[in-house]
Design a protein around this motif. Structure first.
Motif, mmCIF file in Angstrom:
data_model
loop_
_atom_site.group_PDB
_atom_site.id
_atom_site.type_symbol
_atom_site.label_atom_id
_atom_site.label_comp_id
_atom_site.label_asym_id
_atom_site.label_seq_id
_atom_site.Cartn_x
_atom_site.Cartn_y
_atom_site.Cartn_z
ATOM 1 N N MET A 80 86.903 57.772 -17.854
ATOM 2 C CA MET A 80 86.283 58.615 -18.550
ATOM 3 C C MET A 80 84.898 58.943 -18.221
ATOM 4 N N GLY A 81 83.996 58.037 -18.022
ATOM 5 C CA GLY A 81 82.704 58.053 -17.591
ATOM 6 C C GLY A 81 82.421 58.915 -16.435
ATOM 7 N N VAL A 82 83.294 58.374 -15.240
ATOM 8 C CA VAL A 82 83.407 59.212 -13.970
ATOM 9 C C VAL A 82 83.477 60.498 -14.253
ATOM 10 N N ARG A 83 84.523 60.913 -15.164
ATOM 11 C CA ARG A 83 85.003 62.425 -15.450
ATOM 12 C C ARG A 83 83.666 62.951 -16.117
ATOM 13 N N GLU A 84 83.018 62.383 -17.031
ATOM 14 C CA GLU A 84 81.955 63.091 -17.686
ATOM 15 C C GLU A 84 80.600 63.330 -16.796
ATOM 16 N N ILE A 85 80.380 62.116 -15.953
ATOM 17 C CA ILE A 85 79.273 62.529 -15.015
ATOM 18 C C ILE A 85 79.813 63.592 -13.996
ATOM 19 N N ALA A 86 80.939 63.582 -13.664
ATOM 20 C CA ALA A 86 81.228 64.773 -12.715
ATOM 21 C C ALA A 86 80.924 66.084 -13.424
ATOM 22 N N SER A 87 81.464 66.276 -14.397
ATOM 23 C CA SER A 87 81.424 67.484 -15.392
ATOM 24 C C SER A 87 79.848 67.958 -15.709
ATOM 25 N N GLY A 88 79.323 66.604 -15.973
ATOM 26 C CA GLY A 88 77.791 66.869 -16.205
ATOM 27 C C GLY A 88 76.959 67.472 -15.153
ATOM 28 N N VAL A 89 77.252 66.650 -14.040
ATOM 29 C CA VAL A 89 76.462 67.310 -12.701
ATOM 30 C C VAL A 89 76.827 68.766 -12.369
ATOM 31 N N GLY A 90 78.186 68.901 -12.466
ATOM 32 C CA GLY A 90 78.740 70.447 -12.261
ATOM 33 C C GLY A 90 78.090 71.429 -13.067
ATOM 34 N N ILE A 91 77.760 70.922 -14.461
ATOM 35 C CA ILE A 91 77.167 71.906 -15.411
ATOM 36 C C ILE A 91 75.664 72.075 -14.904
ATOM 37 N N LEU A 92 74.913 70.945 -14.823
ATOM 38 C CA LEU A 92 73.592 71.020 -14.542
ATOM 39 C C LEU A 92 73.276 71.660 -13.278
ATOM 40 N N SER A 93 74.137 71.672 -12.149
ATOM 41 C CA SER A 93 73.857 72.248 -10.922
ATOM 42 C C SER A 93 74.247 73.728 -11.029
ATOM 43 N N HIS A 94 75.073 74.079 -11.951
ATOM 44 C CA HIS A 94 75.585 75.381 -12.226
ATOM 45 C C HIS A 94 75.672 75.797 -13.429
ATOM 46 N N PRO A 95 74.200 76.002 -14.271
ATOM 47 C CA PRO A 95 74.591 76.155 -15.675
ATOM 48 C C PRO A 95 75.050 77.682 -16.038
ATOM 49 N N GLU A 96 75.235 78.475 -15.102
ATOM 50 C CA GLU A 96 75.788 79.640 -15.398
ATOM 51 C C GLU A 96 77.194 79.769 -15.309
ATOM 52 N N SER A 97 77.862 78.514 -14.992
ATOM 53 C CA SER A 97 79.292 78.771 -14.553
ATOM 54 C C SER A 97 80.291 78.341 -15.974
ATOM 55 N N LYS A 98 81.056 79.047 -16.239
ATOM 56 C CA LYS A 98 81.933 78.791 -17.441
ATOM 57 C C LYS A 98 83.082 77.751 -17.084
ATOM 58 N N GLU A 99 83.310 77.765 -15.730
ATOM 59 C CA GLU A 99 84.320 76.984 -15.003
ATOM 60 C C GLU A 99 83.781 75.307 -15.374
ATOM 61 N N TRP A 100 82.590 75.175 -15.082
ATOM 62 C CA TRP A 100 82.369 73.773 -15.189
ATOM 63 C C TRP A 100 82.340 73.186 -16.681
ATOM 64 N N LEU A 101 81.599 74.072 -17.594
ATOM 65 C CA LEU A 101 81.818 73.969 -18.898
ATOM 66 C C LEU A 101 83.074 73.563 -19.439
ATOM 67 N N GLY A 102 83.961 74.560 -18.813
ATOM 68 C CA GLY A 102 85.367 74.493 -19.289
ATOM 69 C C GLY A 102 86.021 73.301 -19.114
ATOM 70 N N MET A 103 85.584 72.502 -17.694
ATOM 71 C CA MET A 103 86.046 71.216 -17.560
ATOM 72 C C MET A 103 85.605 70.181 -18.794
ATOM 73 N N ARG A 104 84.581 70.410 -19.529
ATOM 74 C CA ARG A 104 84.455 69.636 -20.704
ATOM 75 C C ARG A 104 85.380 69.856 -21.985
ATOM 76 N N VAL A 105 85.734 71.020 -21.998
ATOM 77 C CA VAL A 105 86.742 71.585 -22.994
ATOM 78 C C VAL A 105 87.995 70.833 -22.617
ATOM 79 N N GLY A 106 88.486 70.646 -21.677
ATOM 80 C CA GLY A 106 89.593 70.121 -20.974
ATOM 81 C C GLY A 106 89.403 68.536 -21.319
ATOM 82 N N GLY A 107 88.228 68.016 -20.985
ATOM 83 C CA GLY A 107 87.928 66.771 -21.345
ATOM 84 C C GLY A 107 88.141 66.127 -22.559
#
Lengths: 333, 392
Positions: A80-107
């Motif tokens: 779960m930690g790996v997943r959190e870091i992956a989505s966190g890095v995705g969100i921080l590098s693309h703060p405009e993308s709802k898809e990366w944030l959507g990964m968090r909702v799924g998580g």
């Protein structure tokens, strides 16, 4: 056409800046707003931090949520930690993308499911429940931020909305002259013909109209509206007046469509949805979010103008989803 | 009245439902005299078409007699004998005016559902899911026809039987459009995947429009025999031969000039691609199995046209876009703009250039519709086309 023939009919010109025959200056780019990005970044950092804890201190975390650490739980928490870091890095590098944030909702959903299982063998169920509550809270933030990012990308301008207010913009092309579309729109009492949920619009004089709409669960909502701008065949603007149940203001513009296709009708609505943004996000999941509603209403307006009435189907003529078979006789008006 | 209702996957029932009523001023109510099961109905039967509800009345191929008219219908009278086009089209919007009737902008009350699936909405279709409007279909004793002036073609020639004109509603124009999209100039070789009724009409139409050779591809010998014996096509059974190699060698190493996919989203193949596509469909990596389409693209002559008239519903995987780009292929497609083709094709029938009834293998009463679906799906008893009589 031979390959040697010149392409196009315009001679080469070096004096004027536009190299192609566009519509000249004044056509602006769609930009979107930057709304929701700060909340997204915050959630991104939260993801990275939580992920780091899960990855580096899985045993302490397991104990903190009330479970006995074992090699099995450690593996689950670390993944779960790996997943959190992956989505966190995705969100921080693309703060405009709802898809990366959507990964968090799924998580969040995965986390909740795992916590549900954990609750069954928890040594301290209160702690596990508390952890679930935290996930639920953060999950709600995730959903709101995702919705905000999605909406921000639908705005034509950088202009920010007033907090708590939503904006909807929708266009449709109708195969009628501007004057005809304008005339139908100018008479607000026509609106129940094509606006779903509007029961009546009554002209009360002085440019004011009284609206009655169906609200949730058999209630009805009323408000009074006044015209604040009215340019013949160009645009009409209105806003609700004080003392109304809901606040909204709107503007409709009429422009000639290209290639003789008729009139482009563009509606912009600003409104404070009853129940605020969260209610708007929930409504959207059940389709009747205002953007959808305005789009459907405009489509019915087009039908009224182009074919004379709103088309019904067997399934769409009732108020709830029903099979596509003829209605019983007593329900047909 | 009696109507064929979809009750779930592989579950059709003939039920008693209310008679249809006029809902709009441009409606007509038709007493159905003949109706048919379409190959695309089998996609619904098998559950590949989303947004069906138990109780939905099936059927988009039908004809009959006008028994009731809305106030705004101009071209029809009570008692007229009509064939009805499966796309519901207003005739007034920009798309209809350009002849793209199956993308009518005013005929889908559930356009929002279609927009979610396909970006924008096409027309509504009788008995073909709620995404396409939630209109009750015509495998019934009566049916309501919206925009009757646009969609119902009057048949004034009493010497023509129902069976000769019924297929103007869908499969004959659909097959014809498949050939029409190829832009034939005369002398070409055309390959057609699928020898169901639409494939057969595509073959017949390709010949009518000037093709010199048509190569038909299927796996059922009886269907290939129809293509060969009734229409003069050359045939390939893809279970026996490698289609790409055979087509290459039959065309001097160049490939057929144009390829028509009359198969659609439930293609078969005896290669490992078939189980692989089934798995992908099961995992929702793709909704449709484009087995015929891939082969058509790979086999088509460089610069040729791949005409897709088989039904696709959503997304496909492993699409050979490289072949399309590097070999200058053109892909053309569409649900048939039936209203564009009905009248000229009726004239061809009147001139006895073709009698579309040659595809019919099964005739039964409406109450046996569930059996009709089963026979058609399982290709039992040499089944090519099932026609139902609602009043027998």
């Amino acid at each position: 056409m031979s390959v040697n023939e010149p392409v196009g009919d315009a001679p080469h010109r070096f004096d004027s800046p536009p190299l192609t025959r566009g519509r000249g200056p004044g056509r602006e780019a769609w930009t979107g707003t930057t709304e929701g990005r700060s909340l997204a970044s915050m959630l991104g950092w939260f993801s990275v931090a939580l992920g780091a804890v899960e990855l580096l201190a899985p045993r302490s975390l397991t104990q903190a949520i009330g479970l006995r650490p074992s090699s099995g739980t450690t593996t689950v928490v670390q993944s779960m930690g790996v997943r959190e870091i992956a989505s966190g890095v995705g969100i921080l590098s693309h703060p405009e993308s709802k898809e990366w944030l959507g990964m968090r909702v799924g998580g969040d959903l995965v986390d909740l499911a795992l916590l549900g299982v954990a609750l069954l063998k928890s040594r301290r169920p209160m702690r596990t429940l508390l952890a679930s509550a935290v996930v639920l809270g953060v999950g709600a933030l995730d959903m709101i931020a995702t919705e905000q990012l999605a909406e921000a990308r639908k705005s034509p301008t950088r202009e920010r909305k007033t907090p708590g207010e939503s904006r909807v913009m929708r266009s449709i092309t109708i195969g009628c002259p501007r004057s005809e579309v304008y005339a139908l729109w100018r008479n607000f009492t026509n609106f129940p013909r094509f606006m779903e949920g509007i029961e009546s619009v009554e002209d009360v004089g002085n440019g004011r109209t009284r609206w009655r709409a169906r609200g949730p669960a058999g209630t009805s909502v009323e408000w009074e509206s006044e015209v604040v701008a009215d340019d013949r065949d160009e645009q009409i603007a209105w806003r609700s007046v004080g003392g109304s149940d809901i606040y909204h203001s709107g503007k409709v513009r009429f422009a000639d469509a290209p290639r003789g296709l008729g009139t482009v009708v563009t509606v912009e609505l600003d409104y404070a949805p009853p129940g605020g943004k969260i209610a708007a996000a929930l409504l959207k999941m059940f389709r009747k979010e205002p953007g959808q509603q305005v789009g459907d209403d405009l489509r019915r307006l087009k039908q009224v103008l182009e074919v004379g009435e709103v088309l019904l189907s067997d399934a769409s003529s009732g108020s709830t989803p029903r099979p596509a078979q003829p209605l019983p006789p007593e329900t047909v008006h | 009245m009696k109507a064929t209702c979809w009750m779930g996957i592989r579950n059709m029932e003939v039920r008693d439902v209310p008679d249809p009523k006029l809902l709009n001023q441009h409606d007509a109510i038709i007493k159905v005299t003949s109706t048919a099961i379409c190959g695309s109905d089998l996609h619904i039967y098998n559950g590949f078409v989303p947004t069906m509800l138990p109780g939905d009345v099936m059927g988009h191929e039908f004809m009959g007699e006008v028994v009731e008219l809305g106030r705004d219908v101009r071209n029809l009278s009570i008692g007229d004998r009509v064939v009805v086009a499966f796309p519901i089209a207003c005739g007034k919007c920009a798309q209809c005016k350009r002849g793209f009737f199956s993308t009518c902008e005013n005929s889908n009350p559930n356009a929002w559902l279609a927009e979610k699936q396909w970006g924008f909405s096409p027309c509504g279709i009788f008995g073909y899911s709620h995404t396409l409007g939630g209109f009750a279909g015509g495998q019934a004793q009566y049916v309501r026809v919206p925009f009757a002036d646009v969609g119902a073609l009057k048949i004034e020639d009493d010497t023509l039987s129902d069976e000769s004109v019924l297929f103007l509603s869908d499969i004959y124009p659909t097959g014809y459009m498949g050939a029409d999209l190829c832009g034939l100039e005369g002398g070409e070789t055309v390959a057609v995947w699928g020898c169901g009724p639409v494939g057969l009409f595509a073959i017949a139409s390709a010949f009518l429009l000037g093709a010199e050779r048509v190569i038909a591809i299927d796996r059922f010998e009886y269907r290939l025999a129809m293509a060969r014996d009734k229409l003069g096509a050359e045939t390939l059974n893809y279970e026996d031969v490698d289609v790409h190699t055979a087509l290459r060698e039959l065309t001097g190493g160049r490939g057929p000039d144009h390829c028509i996919d009359a198969v659609g989203l439930e293609g078969h193949s005896h290669t490992p691609m078939y189980p692989l596509d089934r798995v992908k469909q099961g995992l929702m990596i793709e909704t449709d199995r484009p087995l015929a389409l891939r082969e058509a693209i790979m086999s088509c002559r460089s610069g040729g046209t791949v005409s897709v008239i088989g039904v696709y519903a959503g997304f496909i995987d492993t699409f050979p876009m490289g072949a399309v780009v590097n070999r200058s292929l053109t892909i053309k497609s569409g649900q048939c703009h039936v209203q564009r083709y009905m009248r000229p094709l009726l004239e061809r029938i009147q001139k006895r250039e073709i009698d579309p009834s040659f595809v019919i293998t099964h005739r039964m009463g409406l109450e046996r519709a569930p059996e009709g679906y089963d026979v058609f799906l399982k290709k039992r008893d040499g089944c090519e086309k099932v026609v139902l009589n609602p009043w027998s």
